[in-house]
Motif scaffolding. Structure first.
Motif, PDB file in Angstrom:
ATOM      1  N   ASN A 171       3.630   4.357   8.844  1.00  0.00           N
ATOM      2  CA  ASN A 171       3.041   3.307   8.009  1.00  0.00           C
ATOM      3  C   ASN A 171       1.837   2.634   8.670  1.00  0.00           C
ATOM      4  N   TYR A 172       1.789   2.670   9.997  1.00  0.00           N
ATOM      5  CA  TYR A 172       0.671   2.062  10.726  1.00  0.00           C
ATOM      6  C   TYR A 172      -0.422   3.076  11.054  1.00  0.00           C
ATOM      7  N   ARG A 216       9.228   6.070  10.855  1.00  0.00           N
ATOM      8  CA  ARG A 216       8.713   5.593   9.560  1.00  0.00           C
ATOM      9  C   ARG A 216       7.729   4.447   9.746  1.00  0.00           C
TER      10      ARG A 216
END
Length: 429
Positions: free
Chosen positions: A35-36, A31
């Motif tokens: 997100n990056y 996750r």
């Protein structure tokens, strides 16, 4: 009598009681990387041996001593991958993922293999999560890799237990000048070096810097420092990295002896280390390898990455007692059904509940059994609540609802109200 079959030494089964923690860790990392903006890539665990000789270096311990290498039926020399970067670079080149200078931010997960002496935190089959970034050459991406690991340590609750060590190895030219000075210095103290360091002095002198031998460490106190031989480009890059880490509030220490064990590193190298696991203190490590893609037959392409050891980080979570309580529970609700009519109704009712609450972990008893035996299985499952369905409940279109882990009386819930009730008790509670 034949010998009983068992796993190969240093290659361990991960049992059902262990996998919830593994899934929690792997899910947390996945996750975070989503997100990056990192994309997952999956490579084979077997590659041609030449790949690792060309990338890691033929005089490294990994290639000389630790690889699992064999000939297949075609006579080709194959190797179980000892690390992930070389395989990822091979995949990137083979599929043209970095053509026309296109940046790529990739990650992978899986087993690696090295024939080492097994001990706690060090195994012959071990698992890593690795990140590799191509065609971004500034210190900003080096900093991002470190920043996201710092965020991961925060999510896992282990920031206080890890320390960041940094160094710069410069370009191949500046490193070459440093090697000459280091060899000259160490050769003058040859009789004080341990046997392994004397061997490395001839084959891979930088590896002498990370020796664990106390006598050799004493000699290294006055040895030339890499920082004094850095070229301007590497020095500016390193200062840029340190400035970004300062801006992000991430503490670090400079370790001038940090060289990593693979030949392909240049400029930035870093390690996250802990003193909570004894000798196996490195939990995540990596750095920049700007020449590796070209060395493996591609066009000049910058690269930087790291790998983290899953076994060691799992061990650290357990040692620090940072395992979330909820992940040890794999069942929220256990449905006990008594009699064939109740079993049929339980099957239909459970599927309707799953339609409405897709994240609910609902286990329906299988294999029939008495009231006592089913309740024993319900309790052993770790469920918070038991559902009870027999002929009496079926006749009234209700189901018994009994808390297993706390206070509360058993009550009857109408079939059509069950999902809403469970949403309140389990999903929100």
């Amino acid at each position: 009598m034949s010998k009983s079959l068992q796993a190969i030494r240093g290659m361990n089964d991960i049992l059902p009681e262990q996998t919830p923690l593994w899934r929690y860790f792997e899910g947390t990392v996945a996750r975070l990387l989503d997100n990056y903006g990192y994309k997952q890539i999956r490579m084979p665990i077997v590659e041609f041996t030449e790949l690792f000789k060309r990338s890691i270096g033929e005089v490294t311990d990994i290639v000389e001593k630790e690889m699992y290498t064999f000939e297949d039926r075609n006579g080709d020399s194959l190797t179980l991958r000892p690390e992930g970067t070389a395989a990822c670079v091979r995949a990137v080149l083979e599929h043209g993922l970095t053509g026309a200078g296109q940046p790529q931010k990739l990650w992978y997960i899986g087993p690696m293999f090295r024939h080492e002496r097994p001990q706690k935190g060090r195994y012959r089959q071990f698992h890593q999560i690795g990140l590799e970034v191509f065609n971004i050459d500034g210190p900003d991406i080096d900093a991002e890799l470190i920043v996201l690991t710092w965020r991961l340590w925060g999510l896992l609750g282990i920031r206080d237990a890890v320390k960041l060590e940094l160094n710069s190895l410069g370009t191949s030219e500046s490193r070459g000048r440093y090697k000459v000075a280091l060899v000259e210095y160490l050769s003058a103290h040859l009789d004080k070096l341990d046997e392994d360091s004397q061997r490395r002095l001839k084959t891979n002198p930088l590896r002498v810097l990370d020796t664990k031998n106390a006598d050799t460490q004493a000699v290294l106190v006055d040895a030339p420092k890499m920082a004094d031989y850095l070229d301007d480009e590497s020095r500016i890059h390193f200062e840029g990295l340190k400035a970004r880490l300062d801006a992000a509030g991430i503490p670090f220490v400079i370790n001038t002896k940090l060289v990593r064990g693979l030949d392909y590193y240049s400029k930035t190298v870093f390690e996250w280390v802990t003193d909570k696991l004894g000798a196996q203190g490195t939990v995540c490590a990596g750095g920049r390898y700007d020449g590796l893609v070209e060395q493996m037959g591609g066009k000049p392409t910058t690269g930087v990455g790291f790998a983290m050891g899953i076994e060691r980080l799992i061990l650290l979570l357990e040692t620090l007692e940072k395992v979330p309580e909820e992940i040890s529970r794999q069942v929220d609700v256990y449905l006990c059904a008594f009699g064939e009519a109740a079993e049929l109704a339980a099957l239909a009712l459970s599927e309707k509940v799953r339609d409405q609450l897709p994240n609910l972990r609902l286990q329906v008893n299988a294999g029939a059994g008495s009231f006592k035996s089913q309740f024993k299985k319900a309790d052993k499952s770790g469920a918070l609540y038991a559902l009870i369905l027999g002929d009496d409940e079926l006749a009234q279109q209700v189901i018994g609802f009994k808390p297993l882990r706390g206070q509360g009386e058993q009550q009857n819930i109408a079939f059509d109200a069950l999902a809403a009730h469970l949403a309140t008790c389990v999903v929100q509670g």
